[in-house]
Scaffold this motif. Structure first.
Motif, PDB file in Angstrom:
ATOM      1  N   ALA A 120       5.855   6.422  -2.142  1.00 58.45           N
ATOM      2  CA  ALA A 120       4.587   6.169  -2.826  1.00 58.45           C
ATOM      3  C   ALA A 120       3.457   6.757  -1.988  1.00 58.45           C
ATOM      4  O   ALA A 120       3.264   6.369  -0.836  1.00 58.45           O
ATOM      5  N   VAL A 121       2.749   7.708  -2.565  1.00 58.45           N
ATOM      6  CA  VAL A 121       1.616   8.355  -1.901  1.00 58.45           C
ATOM      7  C   VAL A 121       0.403   8.158  -2.803  1.00 58.45           C
ATOM      8  O   VAL A 121       0.457   8.442  -3.991  1.00 58.45           O
ATOM      9  N   GLU A 122      -0.691   7.652  -2.231  1.00 57.43           N
ATOM     10  CA  GLU A 122      -1.874   7.386  -3.059  1.00 57.43           C
ATOM     11  C   GLU A 122      -2.971   8.424  -2.896  1.00 57.43           C
ATOM     12  O   GLU A 122      -3.894   8.468  -3.702  1.00 57.43           O
ATOM     13  N   LEU A 123      -2.865   9.270  -1.869  1.00 60.29           N
ATOM     14  CA  LEU A 123      -3.915  10.254  -1.609  1.00 60.29           C
ATOM     15  C   LEU A 123      -3.343  11.400  -0.799  1.00 60.29           C
ATOM     16  O   LEU A 123      -2.512  11.180   0.089  1.00 60.29           O
ATOM     17  N   VAL A 124      -3.804  12.604  -1.097  1.00 59.12           N
ATOM     18  CA  VAL A 124      -3.454  13.776  -0.306  1.00 59.12           C
ATOM     19  C   VAL A 124      -4.733  14.296   0.333  1.00 59.12           C
ATOM     20  O   VAL A 124      -5.746  14.493  -0.345  1.00 59.12           O
TER      21      VAL A 124
ATOM     22  N   ARG B  78       3.266  29.005   6.707  1.00 66.64           N
ATOM     23  CA  ARG B  78       3.802  27.669   6.939  1.00 66.64           C
ATOM     24  C   ARG B  78       2.709  26.640   6.700  1.00 66.64           C
ATOM     25  O   ARG B  78       1.546  26.916   6.931  1.00 66.64           O
ATOM     26  N   THR B  79       3.134  25.451   6.302  1.00 70.07           N
ATOM     27  CA  THR B  79       2.192  24.357   6.073  1.00 70.07           C
ATOM     28  C   THR B  79       2.687  23.120   6.811  1.00 70.07           C
ATOM     29  O   THR B  79       3.823  22.690   6.619  1.00 70.07           O
ATOM     30  N   GLY B  80       1.817  22.578   7.641  1.00 69.48           N
ATOM     31  CA  GLY B  80       2.133  21.348   8.350  1.00 69.48           C
ATOM     32  C   GLY B  80       1.828  20.149   7.486  1.00 69.48           C
ATOM     33  O   GLY B  80       0.844  20.145   6.735  1.00 69.48           O
ATOM     34  N   ILE B  81       2.670  19.143   7.587  1.00 69.44           N
ATOM     35  CA  ILE B  81       2.504  17.932   6.777  1.00 69.44           C
ATOM     36  C   ILE B  81       2.594  16.708   7.689  1.00 69.44           C
ATOM     37  O   ILE B  81       3.472  16.616   8.546  1.00 69.44           O
ATOM     38  N   ALA B  82       1.659  15.784   7.461  1.00 65.56           N
ATOM     39  CA  ALA B  82       1.662  14.507   8.181  1.00 65.56           C
ATOM     40  C   ALA B  82       1.546  13.385   7.159  1.00 65.56           C
ATOM     41  O   ALA B  82       1.119  13.598   6.029  1.00 65.56           O
ATOM     42  N   ILE B  83       1.920  12.195   7.582  1.00 69.34           N
ATOM     43  CA  ILE B  83       1.952  11.053   6.674  1.00 69.34           C
ATOM     44  C   ILE B  83       1.547   9.791   7.434  1.00 69.34           C
ATOM     45  O   ILE B  83       1.771   9.693   8.638  1.00 69.34           O
ATOM     46  N   THR B  84       0.961   8.845   6.710  1.00 73.73           N
ATOM     47  CA  THR B  84       0.677   7.556   7.336  1.00 73.73           C
ATOM     48  C   THR B  84       1.859   6.619   7.115  1.00 73.73           C
ATOM     49  O   THR B  84       2.729   6.878   6.283  1.00 73.73           O
ATOM     50  N   ASP B  85       1.825   5.519   7.830  1.00 74.57           N
ATOM     51  CA  ASP B  85       2.738   4.422   7.530  1.00 74.57           C
ATOM     52  C   ASP B  85       2.230   3.752   6.250  1.00 74.57           C
ATOM     53  O   ASP B  85       1.172   4.102   5.730  1.00 74.57           O
ATOM     54  N   GLU B  86       2.965   2.796   5.739  1.00 77.03           N
ATOM     55  CA  GLU B  86       2.581   2.156   4.473  1.00 77.03           C
ATOM     56  C   GLU B  86       1.299   1.346   4.575  1.00 77.03           C
ATOM     57  O   GLU B  86       0.625   1.124   3.578  1.00 77.03           O
ATOM     58  N   LEU B  87       0.932   0.919   5.779  1.00 80.36           N
ATOM     59  CA  LEU B  87      -0.314   0.180   5.962  1.00 80.36           C
ATOM     60  C   LEU B  87      -1.503   1.107   6.228  1.00 80.36           C
ATOM     61  O   LEU B  87      -2.622   0.643   6.423  1.00 80.36           O
ATOM     62  N   GLN B  88      -1.251   2.387   6.268  1.00 80.62           N
ATOM     63  CA  GLN B  88      -2.267   3.416   6.491  1.00 80.62           C
ATOM     64  C   GLN B  88      -3.004   3.234   7.819  1.00 80.62           C
ATOM     65  O   GLN B  88      -4.219   3.417   7.907  1.00 80.62           O
ATOM     66  N   ILE B  89      -2.229   2.916   8.853  1.00 80.12           N
ATOM     67  CA  ILE B  89      -2.803   2.709  10.182  1.00 80.12           C
ATOM     68  C   ILE B  89      -2.474   3.885  11.102  1.00 80.12           C
ATOM     69  O   ILE B  89      -3.329   4.353  11.837  1.00 80.12           O
ATOM     70  N   ILE B  90      -1.244   4.344  11.049  1.00 82.35           N
ATOM     71  CA  ILE B  90      -0.757   5.357  11.982  1.00 82.35           C
ATOM     72  C   ILE B  90      -0.469   6.660  11.248  1.00 82.35           C
ATOM     73  O   ILE B  90       0.210   6.665  10.219  1.00 82.35           O
ATOM     74  N   ALA B  91      -0.975   7.765  11.801  1.00 85.65           N
ATOM     75  CA  ALA B  91      -0.673   9.097  11.275  1.00 85.65           C
ATOM     76  C   ALA B  91       0.432   9.708  12.119  1.00 85.65           C
ATOM     77  O   ALA B  91       0.359   9.700  13.343  1.00 85.65           O
TER      78      ALA B  91
ATOM     79  N   MET C 217       0.840  -1.197   0.000  1.00 86.39           N
ATOM     80  CA  MET C 217       0.000   0.000   0.000  1.00 86.39           C
ATOM     81  C   MET C 217       0.875   1.247   0.000  1.00 86.39           C
ATOM     82  O   MET C 217       1.966   1.243   0.536  1.00 86.39           O
ATOM     83  N   ALA C 218       0.337   2.286  -0.539  1.00 92.63           N
ATOM     84  CA  ALA C 218       1.033   3.567  -0.527  1.00 92.63           C
ATOM     85  C   ALA C 218       0.548   4.392   0.664  1.00 92.63           C
ATOM     86  O   ALA C 218      -0.471   4.087   1.281  1.00 92.63           O
ATOM     87  N   ARG C 219       1.271   5.416   0.963  1.00 98.08           N
ATOM     88  CA  ARG C 219       0.961   6.278   2.103  1.00 98.08           C
ATOM     89  C   ARG C 219      -0.136   7.284   1.757  1.00 98.08           C
ATOM     90  O   ARG C 219      -0.420   7.533   0.597  1.00 98.08           O
ATOM     91  N   ILE C 220      -0.716   7.879   2.795  1.00 96.65           N
ATOM     92  CA  ILE C 220      -1.621   9.014   2.652  1.00 96.65           C
ATOM     93  C   ILE C 220      -0.922  10.199   3.309  1.00 96.65           C
ATOM     94  O   ILE C 220      -0.380  10.074   4.412  1.00 96.65           O
TER      95      ILE C 220
END
Length: 136
Positions: A49-53, A13-26, A1-4
């Motif tokens: 790999a990012v599948e969604l923003v 300024r813009t804050g950015i967060a990301i999930t793990d590859e399993l899309q469980i943890i932000a 899976m790709a990240r979100i």
């Protein structure tokens, strides 16, 4: 899976967060100067790999768009021109800054650390992303 990836857009300024590859943890990723946001995203998308923003949608209590929505719409137009195939989803971001600040207090950060607006933006992006994950 790709990240979100989630964005808490701000005019400075813009804050950015990301999930793990399993899309469980932000998790918070970083805060970038908004004028450098598109180049940052280009570089990040080349590495990961990012599948969604997910982009925060600021609303007032009466459910109307906040003043910052105009700047966000301009960013979204630029984003869609630059990344035409990247899906995007909007998430209501009311109260995320207050929740981020409370999270900082609950985490035991000092008053000086809580004044770090970049950290507040990053935590807000994480809250936006977590909200999206809960809604899935």
């Amino acid at each position: 899976m790709a990240r979100i990836l989630a964005i808490d857009f701000g005019t400075k300024r813009t804050g950015i967060a990301i999930t793990d590859e399993l899309q469980i943890i932000a998790s918070g990723l970083t805060t970038v100067e908004t004028k450098a946001l598109i180049p940052f995203l280009k570089a990040y998308f080349e590495k990961e790999a990012v599948e969604l923003v997910v982009v925060g949608e600021p609303k007032q209590l009466n459910n109307e768009a906040s003043q910052s929505e105009n700047a966000i719409r301009l960013f979204i137009e630029d984003f869609k021109k630059t990344f035409p195939k990247m899906p995007m989803h909007r998430v209501d971001e009311r109260f995320t800054s207050k929740m981020a600040f409370q999270t900082m207090i609950d985490s035991g950060l000092s008053k000086k650390q809580r004044q770090n607006k970049a950290l507040v933006d990053e935590i807000s992006a994480t809250i936006i992303l977590q909200s999206y994950l809960y809604s899935k």
